[in-house]
Design an enzyme around this catalytic site. Structure first.
Site, PDB file in Angstrom:
ATOM      1  N   ASN A  81      39.981  33.573  56.344  1.00 31.49           N
ATOM      2  CA  ASN A  81      39.671  33.327  55.035  1.00 31.49           C
ATOM      3  C   ASN A  81      39.684  31.701  54.835  1.00 31.49           C
ATOM      4  O   ASN A  81      41.038  31.409  54.449  1.00 31.49           O
ATOM      5  CB  ASN A  81      40.388  34.212  54.177  1.00 31.49           C
ATOM      6  CG  ASN A  81      39.973  33.993  52.562  1.00 31.49           C
ATOM      7  OD1 ASN A  81      39.110  33.052  52.199  1.00 31.49           O
ATOM      8  ND2 ASN A  81      40.487  34.803  51.525  1.00 31.49           N
ATOM      9  N   ARG A  96      35.732  35.793  56.119  1.00 26.30           N
ATOM     10  CA  ARG A  96      35.438  36.443  54.657  1.00 26.30           C
ATOM     11  C   ARG A  96      34.301  35.376  54.163  1.00 26.30           C
ATOM     12  O   ARG A  96      34.798  34.088  54.169  1.00 26.30           O
ATOM     13  CB  ARG A  96      36.564  36.326  53.940  1.00 26.30           C
ATOM     14  CG  ARG A  96      36.211  36.321  52.357  1.00 26.30           C
ATOM     15  CD  ARG A  96      37.419  36.245  51.371  1.00 26.30           C
ATOM     16  NE  ARG A  96      36.913  36.474  49.827  1.00 26.30           N
ATOM     17  CZ  ARG A  96      37.543  35.735  48.992  1.00 26.30           C
ATOM     18  NH1 ARG A  96      38.205  34.794  49.286  1.00 26.30           N
ATOM     19  NH2 ARG A  96      36.871  35.942  47.597  1.00 26.30           N
ATOM     20  N   HIS A 154      34.379  40.113  45.010  1.00 28.64           N
ATOM     21  CA  HIS A 154      35.502  41.158  45.485  1.00 28.64           C
ATOM     22  C   HIS A 154      34.814  42.531  46.100  1.00 28.64           C
ATOM     23  O   HIS A 154      35.429  43.672  46.084  1.00 28.64           O
ATOM     24  CB  HIS A 154      36.150  41.895  44.113  1.00 28.64           C
ATOM     25  CG  HIS A 154      37.277  40.821  43.857  1.00 28.64           C
ATOM     26  ND1 HIS A 154      37.459  40.585  42.196  1.00 28.64           N
ATOM     27  CD2 HIS A 154      37.995  39.846  44.237  1.00 28.64           C
ATOM     28  CE1 HIS A 154      38.261  39.608  42.074  1.00 28.64           C
ATOM     29  NE2 HIS A 154      38.734  38.939  43.108  1.00 28.64           N
ATOM     30  N   ARG A 197      40.752  32.341  34.600  1.00 25.53           N
ATOM     31  CA  ARG A 197      39.448  32.368  34.138  1.00 25.53           C
ATOM     32  C   ARG A 197      39.122  33.068  32.778  1.00 25.53           C
ATOM     33  O   ARG A 197      39.943  34.100  32.601  1.00 25.53           O
ATOM     34  CB  ARG A 197      38.441  33.121  35.061  1.00 25.53           C
ATOM     35  CG  ARG A 197      38.279  32.219  36.492  1.00 25.53           C
ATOM     36  CD  ARG A 197      37.370  32.920  37.367  1.00 25.53           C
ATOM     37  NE  ARG A 197      37.480  32.298  38.595  1.00 25.53           N
ATOM     38  CZ  ARG A 197      37.999  33.081  39.554  1.00 25.53           C
ATOM     39  NH1 ARG A 197      37.800  34.303  39.654  1.00 25.53           N
ATOM     40  NH2 ARG A 197      37.699  32.569  41.006  1.00 25.53           N
ATOM     41  N   GLY A 220      46.887  42.835  42.875  1.00 27.44           N
ATOM     42  CA  GLY A 220      48.308  42.463  42.716  1.00 27.44           C
ATOM     43  C   GLY A 220      48.926  43.363  41.533  1.00 27.44           C
ATOM     44  O   GLY A 220      49.999  43.789  41.466  1.00 27.44           O
ATOM     45  N   GLU A 261      41.612  43.869  52.192  1.00 26.39           N
ATOM     46  CA  GLU A 261      40.328  43.276  52.301  1.00 26.39           C
ATOM     47  C   GLU A 261      40.398  42.948  54.041  1.00 26.39           C
ATOM     48  O   GLU A 261      38.897  43.067  54.629  1.00 26.39           O
ATOM     49  CB  GLU A 261      40.035  41.810  51.424  1.00 26.39           C
ATOM     50  CG  GLU A 261      39.790  42.426  50.149  1.00 26.39           C
ATOM     51  CD  GLU A 261      39.846  41.382  48.923  1.00 26.39           C
ATOM     52  OE1 GLU A 261      39.076  40.859  49.019  1.00 26.39           O
ATOM     53  OE2 GLU A 261      41.070  41.243  48.458  1.00 26.39           O
TER      54      GLU A 261
HETATM   55  P1  ADP Z   1      44.808  36.936  44.566  1.00 21.47           P
HETATM   56  O1  ADP Z   1      43.553  37.400  43.482  1.00 21.47           O
HETATM   57  O2  ADP Z   1      45.289  35.631  44.341  1.00 21.47           O
HETATM   58  O3  ADP Z   1      44.670  37.721  45.833  1.00 21.47           O
HETATM   59  P2  ADP Z   1      46.985  39.009  44.071  1.00 21.47           P
HETATM   60  O4  ADP Z   1      46.100  40.286  44.182  1.00 21.47           O
HETATM   61  O5  ADP Z   1      48.195  38.841  44.804  1.00 21.47           O
HETATM   62  O6  ADP Z   1      45.991  37.721  43.826  1.00 21.47           O
HETATM   63  O7  ADP Z   1      47.644  39.137  42.443  1.00 21.47           O
HETATM   64  C1  ADP Z   1      48.433  38.165  41.911  1.00 21.47           C
HETATM   65  C2  ADP Z   1      48.848  38.826  40.402  1.00 21.47           C
HETATM   66  O8  ADP Z   1      49.433  39.945  40.649  1.00 21.47           O
HETATM   67  C3  ADP Z   1      49.637  37.774  39.608  1.00 21.47           C
HETATM   68  O9  ADP Z   1      49.293  37.954  38.332  1.00 21.47           O
HETATM   69  C4  ADP Z   1      50.966  38.462  39.929  1.00 21.47           C
HETATM   70  O10 ADP Z   1      51.886  38.158  38.750  1.00 21.47           O
HETATM   71  C5  ADP Z   1      50.533  39.869  39.761  1.00 21.47           C
HETATM   72  N1  ADP Z   1      51.767  40.838  40.197  1.00 21.47           N
HETATM   73  C6  ADP Z   1      52.200  40.976  41.564  1.00 21.47           C
HETATM   74  N2  ADP Z   1      53.155  41.704  41.517  1.00 21.47           N
HETATM   75  C7  ADP Z   1      53.230  42.312  40.236  1.00 21.47           C
HETATM   76  C8  ADP Z   1      54.201  43.239  39.528  1.00 21.47           C
HETATM   77  N3  ADP Z   1      55.170  43.793  40.093  1.00 21.47           N
HETATM   78  N4  ADP Z   1      53.793  43.373  38.238  1.00 21.47           N
HETATM   79  C9  ADP Z   1      53.034  42.539  37.485  1.00 21.47           C
HETATM   80  N5  ADP Z   1      52.207  41.731  38.079  1.00 21.47           N
HETATM   81  C10 ADP Z   1      52.291  41.672  39.295  1.00 21.47           C
END
Ligand code: ADP
Length: 414
Positions: free
Chosen positions: A7, A99, A189, A250, A341, A395
């Site tokens: 990626n 990707r 996505h 965003r 996340g 992914e």
């Molecule tokens: P990306 O879109 O960059 O791949 P991720 O899918 O890893 O990002 O998501 C990142 C987000 O997930 C951030 O806002 C992070 O704070 C949130 N996040 C990760 N773990 C937790 C958690 N335990 N509780 C709340 N938010 C979380």
């Protein structure tokens, strides 16, 4: 088959090596060998590397670009120092899966990369000027390193959404803008929405045609998808990833007239405002603090901060509105699936989003909801008519699987 999944971003390169083949895919026995990321190429780059379950390692090296990063990475993985016994030379990498952000209207599924496909990806640069050029650099770097005989496959963020009907993908603007510039909703996505839809039907033992769900990918970028009979029929991101849900930085949906107003008042160009909407808005813009949901939640626990509370409220409200919108658009759904996340790890946000959805038959089971952190399972009560699930996305795994299937000429199962 050892598949290197890449990626490539503007100054980063995320990678995984996954061993998989048709047998492993059908038995869910894909084997993740190693993974990591090269960040800040162009200067002193930081390499994060993890072999199987071993502790993560951090390395640094001066790497001028993606080509240098890939070269360094593969050399390192093949060296004794990495500890990766499975990969001793470039010949042990059998295929590369990329990707690719934008496949426009041309790429409705993953594609084996030849010169024609590469020029097709180049043709989509206008649609994703920040992303596709980096993805192309990744493809060219891999071609240079592994040679033309190592097959490479492009897996597009957009292609899962190719089934969205015209009435849902067209904007209500003069039609010639679509004809001339292909201005329309594409959605992103797609790999994540497709993967969790596949997991959902595996959990419930359903066929593709029986899959009627709303998927919410809530990460740094966020999007919702309406999936009817296994096909994406609508999604919240649009021509670019800016539209739709509130995200880390965003804005998501907004009145387009705001752009010229801000431009005039702040003395900015339209493209400056677009950058502001992409990078300074969302959770960060409202809270004035951070784009990170976890930090916002812990801030709210420690202090009563009005703007932090608002940021979370607006985020959840917008997500709930999209669930309602898609329930209406699809004529009802069987489940809401949370991923990304935030969607995978935050029971609190999932519960807030589902507040007041009892009318639609969705009630969150607090115990189940708190149990499903970073793992897949049901989070709604037994008497819910509209179910809710948390399902971790993967992914990279789907890219590796598609790579194998495309090379072997197997049709898409999902
Ligand atoms: P990306 O879109 O960059 O791949 P991720 O899918 O890893 O990002 O998501 C990142 C987000 O997930 C951030 O806002 C992070 O704070 C949130 N996040 C990760 N773990 C937790 C958690 N335990 N509780 C709340 N938010 C979380």
């Amino acid at each position: 088959m050892n598949v290197l999944v890449l990626n490539a971003g503007s100054s980063s390169l995320k990678f995984q090596i996954i061993e998989t083949d048709l047998d492993r895919i059908s038995n869910h026995k894909d084997d993740r060998i190693c993974r990591g990321e090269v960040e800040r190429t162009g200067g002193e780059a930081i390499i994060t590397f993890q072999y199987r379950q071993q502790p993560k390692r951090k390395l640094t090296a001066s790497l001028r670009d993606i080509t240098a990063a890939l070269d360094y990475l593969v050399r390192f993985i093949a060296s004794d120092d990495s500890g990766v016994e499975e990969i001793r030379s470039t010949a042990d990498i059998n295929a590369v899966g990329h990707r690719v952000v934008h496949g426009g209207e041309r790429f409705t599924e993953s594609a084996l990369i030849d010169d024609q496909v590469l020029s097709g990806i180049e043709d989509c640069i206008d649609l994703a000027p920040l992303h596709n050029p980096n993805n192309i650099k990744g493809i060219l770097a891999a071609r240079e390193l592994f040679g033309k005989n190592t097959p490479q496959v492009a897996v597009f963020d957009t292609s899962f959404h190719h089934s969205i009907p015209e009435y849902a993908f067209l904007y209500a603007i003069p039609y010639h803008l679509y004809r001339r510039y292909r201005v329309r909703r594409y959605g992103f996505h797609g790999t994540s929405h497709r993967y969790v839809a596949f997991c959902y039907r595996a959990i419930r033992g359903l066929t593709r045609e029986q899959t009627n769900i709303i998927t919410l990918h809530l990460g740094n970028g966020c999007s919702a998808a309406a999936i009817k009979q296994g096909n994406s029929v609508d999604t919240s991101m649009g021509m670019t990833p800016l539209e739709g849900l509130v995200m880390g930085t965003r804005s998501g949906d907004l009145d387009p007239a705001i752009i010229s107003l801000i431009a005039a008042k702040e003395g900015l160009s339209a493209s400056d405002v677009e950058t502001m909407l992409n990078t300074q808005s969302g959770l960060l813009g409202i809270s004035g603090l951070t784009n990170d949901m976890r930090e916002l939640q812990s801030e709210l626990k420690d202090h009563e901060d009005r703007r932090v509370r608002l940021a979370i409220e607006i985020f959840c409200y917008r997500a709930r509105k999209y669930i309602g919108e898609y329930l209406a658009a699809m004529g009802g759904a069987d489940a809401v699936v949370f991923t990304g996340g935030i969607g995978e790890n935050s029971p609190d946000i999932r519960a807030r989003i589902c507040q007041n959805l009892e009318w639609a038959g969705l009630k969150i089971d607090s115990v189940r909801n708190h149990e499903m952190v970073g793992r897949e399972g049901l989070i709604s009560t037994d008497d819910s008519r509209l179910l809710a699930y948390a399902i971790p996305t993967d992914e990279e795994l789907l890219i590796a699987r598609d790579t194998v299937r495309v090379i072997l000429g197997q049709p898409h199962p999902s």
